[in-house]
Design an enzyme around this catalytic site. Structure first.
Site, short mmCIF file in Angstrom:
data_model
loop_
_atom_site.label_atom_id
_atom_site.label_comp_id
_atom_site.label_asym_id
_atom_site.label_seq_id
_atom_site.Cartn_x
_atom_site.Cartn_y
_atom_site.Cartn_z
N ASP A 1 -6.65 -9.29 -15.05
CA ASP A 1 -5.72 -8.31 -14.30
C ASP A 1 -5.49 -7.30 -15.40
OD1 ASP A 1 -3.70 -7.58 -12.64
OD2 ASP A 1 -2.22 -9.11 -12.96
N GLU B 1 -7.27 -2.77 -15.09
CA GLU B 1 -7.60 -3.86 -14.22
C GLU B 1 -9.17 -4.10 -14.52
OE1 GLU B 1 -4.47 -3.68 -10.80
OE2 GLU B 1 -6.26 -2.71 -10.57
N ASP C 1 -6.32 -9.93 -8.25
CA ASP C 1 -5.46 -9.57 -7.30
C ASP C 1 -5.55 -8.13 -6.92
OD1 ASP C 1 -3.71 -8.08 -9.22
OD2 ASP C 1 -2.91 -10.00 -9.62
N ASP D 1 -2.28 -12.35 -15.43
CA ASP D 1 -0.96 -11.55 -15.31
C ASP D 1 -0.19 -11.68 -16.39
OD1 ASP D 1 0.88 -9.62 -13.72
OD2 ASP D 1 1.97 -11.30 -14.12
N HIS E 1 16.92 7.10 -2.80
CA HIS E 1 17.60 7.50 -3.85
C HIS E 1 19.03 7.94 -3.69
CE1 HIS E 1 17.34 11.76 -2.73
NE2 HIS E 1 16.24 11.31 -2.23
N GLU F 1 8.14 12.34 -1.12
CA GLU F 1 8.72 12.71 -0.01
C GLU F 1 7.79 13.63 0.68
OE1 GLU F 1 10.12 12.71 2.47
OE2 GLU F 1 12.05 12.84 2.22
#
Length: 486
Positions: free
Chosen positions: A14, A55, A80, A129, A290, A366
């Site tokens: 990981d 990774e 993962d 992890d 937000h 956005e």
């Protein structure tokens, strides 16, 4: 012990980045596939890098550790990271220039025929992890990770032991969590027949067997905040940043394919329910818009193509209020934020209360509203009436000046959703983002048409939630909750 020529080992790897890019590190462990014994560990702080680079470096370190132990072994790699697994398996192309040399290096450690790759949920990759986080913690202190730092093997063993215990239902009687626990018990014993009510995936009543539900967890981890029964709405606030077309919904578009609408094939076809509901723990996304900026109360278009405003004084107070509320709930395990300043500030307030780091995800930004940035709906109507009419009529129409269409945003958000659900199966993750991404996630989860974007209220600093199951189904659990602001 068997000879190295017939030996198989498991490599779990990981990597992580606190900022993406940001301070990064990797972890890798070599395990005996029969006993689960830890044969070797590796971890390193690598400076500023992205998650994917970390990774890949973890994979390379794990493979090299396995080779140093058993040069002729066959290796079962479990990670993962869907990206790394698919690319190293040859199913996805490697396009990013930073990934190509790392993938090539990993491919040279063992002959390709002696390595197989498997994607696993993050919950099953805790050992690697933890090593990656230990390496990043060491880097924060200005040093490198040492084997004496490692407690990952102990933590992994504790997690395996805990996993063998039957989960205890939590929450009030009849809630979704308890219902799921009862359903699992009934499936395991074969007792009783399935009633029409318990077989209906749309049922969210408070009676026994209500579902879809999540895997039961201790009350400290899941107090039922995002259970299906608590799908609440609040009165409209009139604050809509990127939803200026609310008063003029678009006509219904022609039916779309699952791929075009951003749905997975199983969700679009209902395939997930045909074989029975998925009773595993979902990836639960708590969706936080937000806090206010100076543009919010003036109802101006504020996307990713404008000035990137900061939170106003009111927005900062809202961020603190939502941080306090989420800290009291105690359910959030990770925080992911849009790269825009107003989201990062909101996320930082929550992270400070929860003691978590914030990872930035570009896909949560956005919409780019082009030439409409900073304008009110009325000003856009005055200056660009034909463009506005086209935008209201079709999700494929972009704002004036080369902004993003809602169809483009939906593809981006759906890809981000798929990436995050794969990485966070079984976890509760706070996504701090904006009006359009949140509404798009809700729309896709409901299988609703694009014009539904104009029919949802989403207030500043509001909380929504969606749970995503491994079979492709999704459950909207909360929408526009602003109770923490009152």
């Amino acid at each position: 012990m068997t000879s190295s020529s017939s030996r198989e080992v498991i490599v779990e790897a990981d990597g992580g980045s606190r900022g993406n890019p940001g301070p990064a590190g990797y972890g890798a462990v070599v395990l005996d596939p029969v006993t689960g014994e830890t044969l070797a560990e590796a971890a390193e702080y690598i400076g500023v890098a992205t998650n994917n680079v970390a990774e890949y470096k973890g994979l390379v370190a794990g493979l090299k550790a396995a080779r140093s132990l058993f040069p002729d072994a066959t290796v079962h790699v479990r990670m993962d990271s869907k990206l790394v697994v698919e690319q190293m398996s040859g199913r996805w192309k490697i396009k990013h220039p930073d990934m190509k040399p790392l993938a090539a290096e990993a491919g040279r450690v063992f002959p390709a025929g002696r390595v197989r790759y498997e994607w696993i949920p993050r919950e099953r990759n805790k050992h690697a992890d933890r090593l990656a986080n230990e390496a990043m913690d060491a880097g924060k202190q200005g040093r490198q990770w040492e084997p004496s730092d490692s407690t990952a093997a102990l933590d992994a063993a504790a997690a395996r032991n805990a996993a063998t215990l039957p989960p205890a239902p939590s929450g009030p009687p009849g809630d979704a969590t308890a219902g799921a626990a009862r359903a699992r018990a009934a499936l395991a014993t074969g007792a009783g027949s399935t009633t029409a009510a318990s077989a209906d995936p749309g049922r969210t009543g408070t009676g026994s067997g209500a579902w879809p539900g999540s895997v039961a967890r201790p009350a400290a981890q899941d107090d039922g905040l995002f259970a299906a029964e608590e799908a609440l709405t609040t009165p409209a606030s009139g604050d809509f940043e990127a939803e200026a077309g609310a008063a003029a919904p678009a006509p219904a578009p022609a039916p779309q394919s699952a791929a075009a609408s951003g749905q997975s094939a199983s969700a679009a076809s209902g395939q997930g329910w045909s074989g029975g509901p998925d009773m595993s723990a979902p990836a639960t996304f708590v969706l936080l818009r937000h806090g206010e900026t100076a543009l919010t109360p003036e109802k101006r278009f504020s996307g990713s193509g404008g000035t990137d405003p900061e939170l106003s004084a009111a927005g900062l107070r809202q961020a603190e209020a939502v941080a306090e509320a989420l800290a009291a709930r105690g359910t959030i395990q990770e925080i992911v934020s849009s790269p825009l300043t107003r989201c990062r500030q909101t996320a930082a307030a929550v992270a400070a209360r929860l003691g978590l780091d914030v990872r930035v995800e570009q896909g949560l930004r956005e919409t780019d509203f082009g030439a409409w940035e900073g304008l009110t709906f009325g000003e856009v109507r005055e200056r660009y009436p034909e463009d506005l009419d086209a935008w209201l009529a079709s999700p494929k129409a972009a704002p004036t000046g080369g902004g993003e269409s809602f169809a483009t945003v939906a593809r981006r958000v759906a890809a981000t959703r798929d990436r995050l659900t794969a990485a966070h199966a079984g976890r509760t993750v706070l996504l701090v983002t904006h009006v359009t991404p949140i509404k798009t996630l809700i729309r896709l989860a409901l299988g609703a048409p694009p014009e539904s974007l104009f029919r949802m209220e989403l207030s500043a600093a509001s909380i929504s939630a969606v749970a995503y199951y491994a079979d492709g189904n999704a459950s909207v659990r909360l929408l526009n909750d602003t109770s923490h602001l009152r």
